[in-house]
Design a protein around this motif. Structure first.
Motif, PDB file in Angstrom:
ATOM      1  N   PHE A 189      27.866  39.236   6.158  1.00 29.63           N
ATOM      2  CA  PHE A 189      27.800  39.678   7.554  1.00 29.63           C
ATOM      3  C   PHE A 189      27.982  38.507   8.513  1.00 29.63           C
ATOM      4  N   ILE A 190      27.267  37.413   8.252  1.00 32.42           N
ATOM      5  CA  ILE A 190      27.359  36.239   9.115  1.00 32.42           C
ATOM      6  C   ILE A 190      28.780  35.681   9.116  1.00 32.42           C
ATOM      7  N   SER A 191      29.403  35.666   7.949  1.00 31.97           N
ATOM      8  CA  SER A 191      30.779  35.186   7.857  1.00 31.97           C
ATOM      9  C   SER A 191      31.722  36.072   8.669  1.00 31.97           C
ATOM     10  N   MET A 192      31.507  37.370   8.598  1.00 31.00           N
ATOM     11  CA  MET A 192      32.366  38.304   9.324  1.00 31.00           C
ATOM     12  C   MET A 192      32.288  38.086  10.834  1.00 31.00           C
ATOM     13  N   VAL A 193      31.072  37.875  11.352  1.00 30.41           N
ATOM     14  CA  VAL A 193      30.934  37.765  12.808  1.00 30.41           C
ATOM     15  C   VAL A 193      31.233  36.365  13.338  1.00 30.41           C
ATOM     16  N   THR A 194      31.077  35.337  12.489  1.00 32.39           N
ATOM     17  CA  THR A 194      31.220  33.969  13.002  1.00 32.39           C
ATOM     18  C   THR A 194      32.520  33.262  12.638  1.00 32.39           C
ATOM     19  N   SER A 195      33.184  33.680  11.570  1.00 33.97           N
ATOM     20  CA  SER A 195      34.311  32.918  11.051  1.00 33.97           C
ATOM     21  C   SER A 195      35.389  32.632  12.103  1.00 33.97           C
ATOM     22  N   ALA A 196      35.940  33.657  12.709  1.00 35.41           N
ATOM     23  CA  ALA A 196      37.017  33.459  13.686  1.00 35.41           C
ATOM     24  C   ALA A 196      36.540  32.706  14.930  1.00 35.41           C
ATOM     25  N   PRO A 197      35.403  33.098  15.556  1.00 33.28           N
ATOM     26  CA  PRO A 197      34.940  32.350  16.730  1.00 33.28           C
ATOM     27  C   PRO A 197      34.644  30.883  16.414  1.00 33.28           C
ATOM     28  N   LEU A 198      34.060  30.618  15.230  1.00 34.22           N
ATOM     29  CA  LEU A 198      33.737  29.246  14.858  1.00 34.22           C
ATOM     30  C   LEU A 198      35.005  28.406  14.722  1.00 34.22           C
ATOM     31  N   HIS A 199      36.037  28.967  14.091  1.00 36.55           N
ATOM     32  CA  HIS A 199      37.291  28.235  13.951  1.00 36.55           C
ATOM     33  C   HIS A 199      37.895  27.918  15.321  1.00 36.55           C
ATOM     34  N   HIS A 200      37.857  28.879  16.222  1.00 33.19           N
ATOM     35  CA  HIS A 200      38.369  28.630  17.575  1.00 33.19           C
ATOM     36  C   HIS A 200      37.572  27.523  18.253  1.00 33.19           C
ATOM     37  N   ALA A 201      36.246  27.565  18.091  1.00 34.69           N
ATOM     38  CA  ALA A 201      35.395  26.567  18.743  1.00 34.69           C
ATOM     39  C   ALA A 201      35.636  25.177  18.169  1.00 34.69           C
ATOM     40  N   LEU A 202      35.764  25.082  16.860  1.00 34.59           N
ATOM     41  CA  LEU A 202      35.966  23.778  16.219  1.00 34.59           C
ATOM     42  C   LEU A 202      37.263  23.118  16.675  1.00 34.59           C
ATOM     43  N   PHE A 203      38.277  23.945  16.953  1.00 37.93           N
ATOM     44  CA  PHE A 203      39.565  23.398  17.385  1.00 37.93           C
ATOM     45  C   PHE A 203      39.733  23.423  18.907  1.00 37.93           C
ATOM     46  N   GLY A 204      38.621  23.668  19.616  1.00 43.72           N
ATOM     47  CA  GLY A 204      38.654  23.611  21.070  1.00 43.72           C
ATOM     48  C   GLY A 204      39.459  24.716  21.729  1.00 43.72           C
ATOM     49  N   LEU A 205      39.458  25.893  21.118  1.00 41.30           N
ATOM     50  CA  LEU A 205      40.292  26.981  21.642  1.00 41.30           C
ATOM     51  C   LEU A 205      39.492  28.142  22.234  1.00 41.30           C
ATOM     52  N   MET A 206      38.172  27.963  22.417  1.00 45.63           N
ATOM     53  CA  MET A 206      37.354  29.066  22.919  1.00 45.63           C
ATOM     54  C   MET A 206      37.742  29.488  24.333  1.00 45.63           C
ATOM     55  N   HIS A 207      38.381  28.599  25.081  1.00 42.81           N
ATOM     56  CA  HIS A 207      38.777  28.953  26.443  1.00 42.81           C
ATOM     57  C   HIS A 207      39.817  30.067  26.454  1.00 42.81           C
ATOM     58  N   ARG A 208      40.422  30.332  25.313  1.00 43.83           N
ATOM     59  CA  ARG A 208      41.440  31.389  25.241  1.00 43.83           C
ATOM     60  C   ARG A 208      40.842  32.758  24.945  1.00 43.83           C
ATOM     61  N   ILE A 209      39.550  32.793  24.643  1.00 45.86           N
ATOM     62  CA  ILE A 209      38.918  34.059  24.267  1.00 45.86           C
ATOM     63  C   ILE A 209      38.003  34.542  25.386  1.00 45.86           C
ATOM     64  N   GLU A 210      38.243  35.765  25.861  1.00 44.29           N
ATOM     65  CA  GLU A 210      37.393  36.340  26.890  1.00 44.29           C
ATOM     66  C   GLU A 210      36.160  36.970  26.251  1.00 44.29           C
ATOM     67  N   GLN A 211      35.107  37.099  27.034  1.00 44.90           N
ATOM     68  CA  GLN A 211      33.852  37.658  26.525  1.00 44.90           C
ATOM     69  C   GLN A 211      34.059  39.056  25.937  1.00 44.90           C
ATOM     70  N   THR A 212      34.911  39.857  26.587  1.00 44.51           N
ATOM     71  CA  THR A 212      35.143  41.208  26.084  1.00 44.51           C
ATOM     72  C   THR A 212      35.768  41.180  24.690  1.00 44.51           C
ATOM     73  N   GLU A 213      36.641  40.208  24.431  1.00 48.48           N
ATOM     74  CA  GLU A 213      37.254  40.081  23.113  1.00 48.48           C
ATOM     75  C   GLU A 213      36.214  39.723  22.063  1.00 48.48           C
ATOM     76  N   LEU A 214      35.303  38.834  22.432  1.00 46.41           N
ATOM     77  CA  LEU A 214      34.256  38.447  21.498  1.00 46.41           C
ATOM     78  C   LEU A 214      33.333  39.626  21.207  1.00 46.41           C
ATOM     79  N   ASP A 215      32.997  40.382  22.235  1.00 45.84           N
ATOM     80  CA  ASP A 215      32.161  41.571  22.051  1.00 45.84           C
ATOM     81  C   ASP A 215      32.843  42.569  21.112  1.00 45.84           C
ATOM     82  N   GLN A 216      34.136  42.758  21.292  1.00 41.75           N
ATOM     83  CA  GLN A 216      34.888  43.675  20.439  1.00 41.75           C
ATOM     84  C   GLN A 216      34.940  43.184  19.000  1.00 41.75           C
ATOM     85  N   HIS A 217      35.064  41.872  18.842  1.00 39.35           N
ATOM     86  CA  HIS A 217      35.067  41.283  17.496  1.00 39.35           C
ATOM     87  C   HIS A 217      33.751  41.574  16.782  1.00 39.35           C
ATOM     88  N   ILE A 218      32.638  41.347  17.465  1.00 38.83           N
ATOM     89  CA  ILE A 218      31.318  41.586  16.867  1.00 38.83           C
ATOM     90  C   ILE A 218      31.139  43.066  16.561  1.00 38.83           C
TER      91      ILE A 218
END
Length: 234
Positions: A189-218
């Motif tokens: 479960f943790i892998s499912m919810v965190t994997s994609a956002p964590l990868h974006h954050a590690l590579f400095g790409l979180m600015h490309r993701i809107e809150q609504t997209e993250l909510d939909q992902h979860i």
């Protein structure tokens, strides 16, 4: 109105925390406040020093100066620098999750609502600016200090798994979920919810993701997880 990105939301939280930290007294040994407040003050200072200097160059003396306490005060609570780093990681990553689970509110929610809440808390903490910087710091120390890396993993990811597994186990006992191995299920479960956002954050790409997209992902991760764990009608 344009939605805020999750990076902006997390950034606001980090800025707010930093502003609060600068207002905290730094003169001498703290004499007021609760033990928890004094510990928070110390861990604030430790986090700042670790992130600025890196684990290898950071020292207990530097942290003591930043916190306005003596090194003796630190050693009264923490055996060494390693234990202090582990405590900073634990506070940053799992303390909020612990409160959410232990306050009993999740027991009044449906599994979908509860897992959505858990997923949101976990993702928000994992991709916070300080968490990402500490994560990178930990990776850099793996080869030099494997024991430290293992302890940090236990304090962060493994502790998170244990907390989520405890919730899942309780739901199995109530008959609301069907799970054979709660620890494995929590890990997935943790892998499912965190994997994609964590990868974006590690590579400095979180600015490309809107809150609504993250909510939909979860939300999608929770539904997919529940499809495999809800009891089947016979």
């Amino acid at each position: 109105m344009k939605q805020k990105t999750i990076a902006a939301v997390v950034g606001e939280v980090s800025i707010s925390s930093a502003e609060e930290n600068t207002k905290k007294p730094r003169l001498g040994r703290p004499r007021s406040g609760t033990e928890a407040e004094r510990l928070d003050l110390l861990l604030d200072a430790a986090t700042t020093v670790f992130l600025k200097e890196g684990y290898g160059l950071a020292s207990i003396a530097q942290i003591a100066r930043a916190a306005g306490v003596s090194t003796r005060t630190i050693y009264e609570t923490f055996a060494n620098k390693s234990a202090l780093l582990v405590a900073t990681v634990k506070r940053l990553v799992v303390n909020e999750l612990t409160k959410v689970i232990e306050d009993g509110v999740l027991d009044t929610c449906t599994p979908e609502a509860a897992l959505t809440k858990l997923g949101t808390v976990i993702v928000t903490r994992v991709i916070s600016t300080d968490a990402i910087r500490l994560y990178r710091l930990g990776l850099a120390e793996v080869a030099r200090t494997p024991d430290l890396a293992e302890n940090v993993c236990k304090a962060g990811p493994m502790h998170t798994e244990s907390l989520v597994a405890g919730y899942l186990r309780a739901q199995v006992d109530r008959g609301t979920l069907r799970i054979e191995d709660p620890i494995m299920a929590a890990r997935l479960f943790i892998s499912m919810v965190t994997s994609a956002p964590l990868h974006h954050a590690l590579f400095g790409l979180m600015h490309r993701i809107e809150q609504t997209e993250l909510d939909q992902h979860i939300e999608s991760a929770v539904k997919l997880f529940l499809n495999g764990t809800l009891p089947r009608n016979k």
